[in-house]
Design an enzyme around this catalytic site. Sequence first.
Site, mmCIF file in Angstrom:
data_model
loop_
_atom_site.group_PDB
_atom_site.id
_atom_site.type_symbol
_atom_site.label_atom_id
_atom_site.label_comp_id
_atom_site.label_asym_id
_atom_site.label_seq_id
_atom_site.Cartn_x
_atom_site.Cartn_y
_atom_site.Cartn_z
ATOM 1 N N SER A 52 0.691 -1.361 -0.018
ATOM 2 C CA SER A 52 0.158 -0.043 0.047
ATOM 3 C C SER A 52 0.789 1.399 0.061
ATOM 4 O O SER A 52 0.361 2.294 -0.432
ATOM 5 C CB SER A 52 -1.061 0.122 1.399
ATOM 6 O OG SER A 52 -1.815 -1.077 1.076
ATOM 7 N N GLY A 230 -4.348 -2.106 -0.645
ATOM 8 C CA GLY A 230 -3.475 -1.581 -1.682
ATOM 9 C C GLY A 230 -3.423 -0.396 -1.744
ATOM 10 O O GLY A 230 -3.650 0.480 -1.241
ATOM 11 N N GLY A 232 -2.689 3.634 -3.708
ATOM 12 C CA GLY A 232 -3.365 4.693 -4.617
ATOM 13 C C GLY A 232 -4.911 5.096 -4.473
ATOM 14 O O GLY A 232 -5.330 4.727 -3.220
ATOM 15 N N CYS A 258 -9.361 -1.943 4.248
ATOM 16 C CA CYS A 258 -8.686 -0.835 3.711
ATOM 17 C C CYS A 258 -9.076 -0.348 2.226
ATOM 18 O O CYS A 258 -10.062 0.081 1.922
ATOM 19 C CB CYS A 258 -7.228 -0.933 4.024
ATOM 20 S SG CYS A 258 -6.354 0.887 4.369
ATOM 21 N N LEU A 259 -8.068 -0.915 1.311
ATOM 22 C CA LEU A 259 -8.476 -0.555 -0.307
ATOM 23 C C LEU A 259 -9.653 -1.359 -0.378
ATOM 24 O O LEU A 259 -10.662 -0.580 -1.040
ATOM 25 C CB LEU A 259 -7.406 -0.529 -1.244
ATOM 26 C CG LEU A 259 -7.737 -0.309 -2.655
ATOM 27 C CD1 LEU A 259 -7.968 1.105 -2.927
ATOM 28 C CD2 LEU A 259 -6.548 -0.784 -3.554
ATOM 29 N N GLN A 262 -12.915 0.522 0.728
ATOM 30 C CA GLN A 262 -13.067 1.616 -0.121
ATOM 31 C C GLN A 262 -13.743 1.339 -1.604
ATOM 32 O O GLN A 262 -14.567 1.758 -1.832
ATOM 33 C CB GLN A 262 -11.693 2.528 -0.501
ATOM 34 C CG GLN A 262 -11.227 3.060 0.948
ATOM 35 C CD GLN A 262 -9.782 3.618 0.731
ATOM 36 O OE1 GLN A 262 -9.232 3.233 -0.340
ATOM 37 N NE2 GLN A 262 -9.013 4.100 1.758
ATOM 38 N N ASN A 300 -2.986 2.403 7.705
ATOM 39 C CA ASN A 300 -2.362 2.867 6.766
ATOM 40 C C ASN A 300 -3.117 3.355 5.569
ATOM 41 O O ASN A 300 -3.306 2.357 4.498
ATOM 42 C CB ASN A 300 -1.247 1.931 6.310
ATOM 43 C CG ASN A 300 -0.447 2.307 4.932
ATOM 44 O OD1 ASN A 300 -0.384 3.434 4.542
ATOM 45 N ND2 ASN A 300 -0.025 1.266 4.216
ATOM 46 N N GLY A 302 -4.688 7.018 3.129
ATOM 47 C CA GLY A 302 -4.838 8.372 2.687
ATOM 48 C C GLY A 302 -6.012 8.878 2.289
ATOM 49 O O GLY A 302 -6.242 9.855 1.973
ATOM 50 N N TYR A 303 -6.945 7.617 2.016
ATOM 51 C CA TYR A 303 -8.231 8.123 1.648
ATOM 52 C C TYR A 303 -9.458 7.496 2.565
ATOM 53 O O TYR A 303 -8.830 6.626 3.455
ATOM 54 C CB TYR A 303 -8.288 7.401 0.171
ATOM 55 C CG TYR A 303 -7.553 8.211 -0.973
ATOM 56 C CD1 TYR A 303 -8.248 9.028 -1.506
ATOM 57 C CD2 TYR A 303 -6.500 7.485 -1.068
ATOM 58 C CE1 TYR A 303 -7.505 9.817 -2.721
ATOM 59 C CE2 TYR A 303 -5.707 8.445 -2.247
ATOM 60 C CZ TYR A 303 -6.276 9.198 -2.793
ATOM 61 O OH TYR A 303 -5.410 9.682 -3.717
ATOM 62 N N HIS A 341 -6.567 -2.152 9.623
ATOM 63 C CA HIS A 341 -6.130 -3.484 9.523
ATOM 64 C C HIS A 341 -6.170 -4.487 10.518
ATOM 65 O O HIS A 341 -5.351 -4.517 11.337
ATOM 66 C CB HIS A 341 -4.451 -3.351 9.197
ATOM 67 C CG HIS A 341 -3.951 -2.739 7.703
ATOM 68 N ND1 HIS A 341 -4.150 -3.240 6.626
ATOM 69 C CD2 HIS A 341 -3.909 -1.295 7.578
ATOM 70 C CE1 HIS A 341 -3.975 -2.235 5.776
ATOM 71 N NE2 HIS A 341 -3.889 -1.377 6.245
ATOM 72 N N GLU A 343 -5.667 -7.502 10.479
ATOM 73 C CA GLU A 343 -4.629 -8.411 10.165
ATOM 74 C C GLU A 343 -3.327 -7.896 11.076
ATOM 75 O O GLU A 343 -2.185 -8.554 11.219
ATOM 76 C CB GLU A 343 -3.974 -8.819 8.967
ATOM 77 C CG GLU A 343 -3.080 -7.848 8.284
ATOM 78 C CD GLU A 343 -3.992 -6.718 7.688
ATOM 79 O OE1 GLU A 343 -5.143 -6.624 8.262
ATOM 80 O OE2 GLU A 343 -3.314 -5.767 7.002
#
Length: 370
Positions: A52, A230, A232, A258-259, A262, A300, A302-303, A341, A343
């Site tokens: 990520s 992941g 971006g 996380c990703l 989203q 972790n 940023g979005y 996370h 995990e």
Amino acid sequence: MSYFKRDKRAYILLSDGTVYEGYNFGCEGTTIGEIVFTTGMTGYQEVLTDPSYYGQIVLQTYPLIGNYGVNNDDMESEKSWVNGYIVKEWCEEPSNFRTTATINDFLVKQGKIGIWDIDTRALTRKIREFGTMNGAITTEDVYEKKEELLEQIRSYKVINPVQVVTQKKKGWFYTRENRANHVALMDYGYKHNILRMLLQQGCNVTVMPASSTVDDIRRLNPDGIMLSNGPGNPEDNVEIIKNIQDFIAYGKPIFGICLGHQLLALAMGGTTRKMKYGHRGLNQPVKDLSKDRVFITSQNHGYAVESIPEDVGTISHVNMNDGSCEGIAYKNIPAFTVQFHPEASAGPNDTGYLFERFSDLMERGQQGCL
Ligand SMILES: NC(=O)CC[C@H](N)C(=O)O
């Protein structure tokens, strides 16, 4: 000792033109990326190998990095994905029974440029005030190249990060304690501990490349689908979001991290936003509303998910620092997702119970998870 000689000058140049002077470790050269700070006091090897962080320059706020070296156990993927590494001090003589190399050796081997002796507190405060910004680390004379470098820094953007970090072929993993659940783990840049946690749950796991379609998944006939973390901007993954809409129609239980969280929100008509400087660290307090309990989580990102249509899902987890969305439970489909996370790796294992929840959901196979 080279560490104390401070012989190799290195510089950080921020997109606003500020220069920070320090010393080089790892490889020499020039590298550009989005500078993000992470607050964990441990877990630097996990940070360096978490996909990520692809395309980002990582700034460690904890000032002593590398004290227990690097080892063979703490890899979260095959290699390091960061674009550069900023620390206050790194440790030349690590002491731990698992140590196989120093952090400097690791960066050299991975081809990564590092800078140390930076006032990481001052730099972090700047990013907290102005938001995440692009920057460069260079071992060349920054003052000579400033204008040229600034242009590159300002136009820097990661392109197709998920396609870069995902594995290109399927991977099969079996567990001995078979709970008979087979999980298709969508690899958008998955951290290995997600796989380890699923195996620990007694699941068999097939890791699937990010571009896999619902037909690829159908052929596996899995009991559930895990959408991984992941790199971006989630909105950039137009094709993947379409595929996820097909996964939803397929009807198997889905767990997103996380990703993955989203992307499912976007697939269900929700929206995401870029945060000012994100959450990166090992002590983010998150309330699980169904348990009315706060857990300390590893993060972790940023979005964040900004909205989810009311008839589709409800917010299940909230960040206690800033009230942002940390989890969604969906209403008419067997799916739930979290922004943090569970995990861990690194970080607290307090929310590992969510893997158990996923296993239960696969066994119950109910409609909706509220
Ligand atoms: N760890 C992740 O999956 C991060 C998700 C996304 N790239 C973000 O920064 O918000």
